[in-house]
Design a protein around this motif. Structure first.
Motif, PDB file in Angstrom:
ATOM      1  N   THR A 103      25.350  32.977  27.122  1.00 23.84           N
ATOM      2  CA  THR A 103      26.244  32.216  27.999  1.00 23.84           C
ATOM      3  C   THR A 103      26.143  30.749  27.647  1.00 23.84           C
ATOM      4  O   THR A 103      25.106  30.271  27.167  1.00 23.84           O
ATOM      5  CB  THR A 103      25.875  32.396  29.479  1.00 23.84           C
ATOM      6  OG1 THR A 103      24.519  31.977  29.686  1.00 23.84           O
ATOM      7  CG2 THR A 103      26.028  33.846  29.892  1.00 23.84           C
ATOM      8  N   TYR A 104      27.223  30.029  27.880  1.00 29.56           N
ATOM      9  CA  TYR A 104      27.245  28.595  27.607  1.00 29.56           C
ATOM     10  C   TYR A 104      27.012  27.837  28.906  1.00 29.56           C
ATOM     11  O   TYR A 104      27.699  28.076  29.904  1.00 29.56           O
ATOM     12  CB  TYR A 104      28.587  28.177  27.018  1.00 29.56           C
ATOM     13  CG  TYR A 104      28.715  26.679  26.820  1.00 29.56           C
ATOM     14  CD1 TYR A 104      28.108  26.046  25.749  1.00 29.56           C
ATOM     15  CD2 TYR A 104      29.432  25.918  27.735  1.00 29.56           C
ATOM     16  CE1 TYR A 104      28.215  24.682  25.567  1.00 29.56           C
ATOM     17  CE2 TYR A 104      29.540  24.547  27.560  1.00 29.56           C
ATOM     18  CZ  TYR A 104      28.936  23.937  26.477  1.00 29.56           C
ATOM     19  OH  TYR A 104      29.046  22.578  26.310  1.00 29.56           O
ATOM     20  N   GLU A 193      37.784  25.914  26.491  1.00 34.21           N
ATOM     21  CA  GLU A 193      37.251  27.262  26.662  1.00 34.21           C
ATOM     22  C   GLU A 193      36.755  27.825  25.327  1.00 34.21           C
ATOM     23  O   GLU A 193      35.712  28.490  25.276  1.00 34.21           O
ATOM     24  CB  GLU A 193      38.322  28.167  27.263  1.00 34.21           C
ATOM     25  CG  GLU A 193      38.688  27.784  28.697  1.00 34.21           C
ATOM     26  CD  GLU A 193      39.874  28.567  29.213  1.00 34.21           C
ATOM     27  OE1 GLU A 193      40.504  29.297  28.400  1.00 34.21           O
ATOM     28  OE2 GLU A 193      40.186  28.455  30.416  1.00 34.21           O
ATOM     29  N   TRP A 194      37.508  27.555  24.249  1.00 36.88           N
ATOM     30  CA  TRP A 194      37.090  28.045  22.938  1.00 36.88           C
ATOM     31  C   TRP A 194      35.779  27.381  22.514  1.00 36.88           C
ATOM     32  O   TRP A 194      34.876  28.057  22.008  1.00 36.88           O
ATOM     33  CB  TRP A 194      38.175  27.766  21.912  1.00 36.88           C
ATOM     34  CG  TRP A 194      37.856  28.332  20.565  1.00 36.88           C
ATOM     35  CD1 TRP A 194      38.157  29.575  20.100  1.00 36.88           C
ATOM     36  CD2 TRP A 194      37.144  27.672  19.500  1.00 36.88           C
ATOM     37  NE1 TRP A 194      37.690  29.741  18.812  1.00 36.88           N
ATOM     38  CE2 TRP A 194      37.063  28.595  18.419  1.00 36.88           C
ATOM     39  CE3 TRP A 194      36.583  26.405  19.356  1.00 36.88           C
ATOM     40  CZ2 TRP A 194      36.431  28.261  17.226  1.00 36.88           C
ATOM     41  CZ3 TRP A 194      35.945  26.087  18.156  1.00 36.88           C
ATOM     42  CH2 TRP A 194      35.872  27.015  17.110  1.00 36.88           C
ATOM     43  N   ARG A 197      32.604  28.681  24.013  1.00 33.07           N
ATOM     44  CA  ARG A 197      32.120  29.932  23.436  1.00 33.07           C
ATOM     45  C   ARG A 197      31.592  29.774  22.010  1.00 33.07           C
ATOM     46  O   ARG A 197      30.653  30.471  21.617  1.00 33.07           O
ATOM     47  CB  ARG A 197      33.237  30.981  23.434  1.00 33.07           C
ATOM     48  CG  ARG A 197      33.728  31.390  24.809  1.00 33.07           C
ATOM     49  CD  ARG A 197      34.651  32.597  24.705  1.00 33.07           C
ATOM     50  NE  ARG A 197      35.795  32.327  23.835  1.00 33.07           N
ATOM     51  CZ  ARG A 197      36.973  31.868  24.253  1.00 33.07           C
ATOM     52  NH1 ARG A 197      37.142  31.599  25.539  1.00 33.07           N
ATOM     53  NH2 ARG A 197      37.963  31.658  23.406  1.00 33.07           N
ATOM     54  N   ASN A 198      32.202  28.871  21.221  1.00 29.14           N
ATOM     55  CA  ASN A 198      31.954  28.884  19.775  1.00 29.14           C
ATOM     56  C   ASN A 198      31.449  27.588  19.167  1.00 29.14           C
ATOM     57  O   ASN A 198      31.098  27.577  17.991  1.00 29.14           O
ATOM     58  CB  ASN A 198      33.251  29.264  19.046  1.00 29.14           C
ATOM     59  CG  ASN A 198      33.816  30.579  19.519  1.00 29.14           C
ATOM     60  OD1 ASN A 198      33.223  31.624  19.314  1.00 29.14           O
ATOM     61  ND2 ASN A 198      34.965  30.540  20.171  1.00 29.14           N
TER      62      ASN A 198
END
Length: 222
Positions: A103-104, A193-194, A197-198
């Motif tokens: 999780t971020y 949001e991207w 996650r990345n």
């Protein structure tokens, strides 16, 4: 001068894709304070980039020069090798952390960026240039400028090119959002949001690859 620009170009790209200033920019642009804080943040980021890389280039001048013109600049090569290996280690550590984390969780200070005023935003942008990774990349760029033995005017041009490329991923969203906020807001949300996650893995891979390149530059001097 073109050789020096080619030398610092990959370093500038790595700095441009640094996730922390990009995420801070997005949070500011999605906040009610964007009209007051976005441009000061951009100014602080650009000034910080230019000052840190200029100081790194000046510091690199203290390295001993070869006695003969055709002799390899071993001191610069050793310094580039050390910086490159440090970036490789940094990239590997960040990559392992990104794979272990499921999780971020955004740092508290980064979450607070959206509520900062103009002067605080400018100060935060300046301080972001003092992160270990940012300093390592600036030192790598400064060693590239020193290694190509440029005149003062040429070195200044290379620093400007480095600063423009490094700041592009902060400058472009700010300019576009202030010009067309309704159009850019949904895109900023998707990018946020991207990145949540990345961004860790992407930044780690970029830093790792740039570290290999810089270490390769250093090996060429032997």
């Amino acid at each position: 001068m073109l050789d020096a620009i080619g030398h610092v170009l990959p370093v500038a790209v790595a700095m441009a894709f640094s996730s922390v200033p990009i995420m801070a920019t997005i949070l500011i642009l999605l906040s009610p304070n964007r009209k007051r804080s976005a441009l000061p943040f951009l100014i602080g980021w650009v000034v910080g980039l230019a000052v840190v890389v200029a100081l790194a280039a000046l510091g690199a001048q203290a390295l001993p020069s070869p006695r003969f013109d055709r002799q390899p600049d071993v001191a610069v090569g050793i310094a580039e090798l050390v910086v490159g290996l440090a970036l490789v280690v940094f990239g590997i550590v960040r990559l392992r952390q990104s794979y272990r984390s499921t999780t971020y969780e955004m740092p508290r200070w980064l979450s607070a960026v959206s509520s900062l005023g103009p002067w605080s935003s400018l100060g935060v942008a300046l301080v972001l240039n003092l992160r270990p990774k940012a300093i390592l990349l600036a030192v790598a760029a400064g060693l590239g400028i020193r290694g190509d033995d440029l005149a003062l005017a040429d070195a200044a041009i290379v620093i400007v090119v480095y600063t423009v490329i490094s700041a592009s991923t902060v400058a472009v969203p700010i300019v576009l959002t202030l010009a067309a906020p309704e159009r850019m807001t949904p895109r900023l949300v998707r990018v946020r949001e991207w990145m949540a996650r990345n961004s860790g893995a992407v930044t780690a891979v970029i830093v790792l690859l740039i570290g290999v390149v810089i270490a390769g530059y250093g090996l060429e001097s032997f």
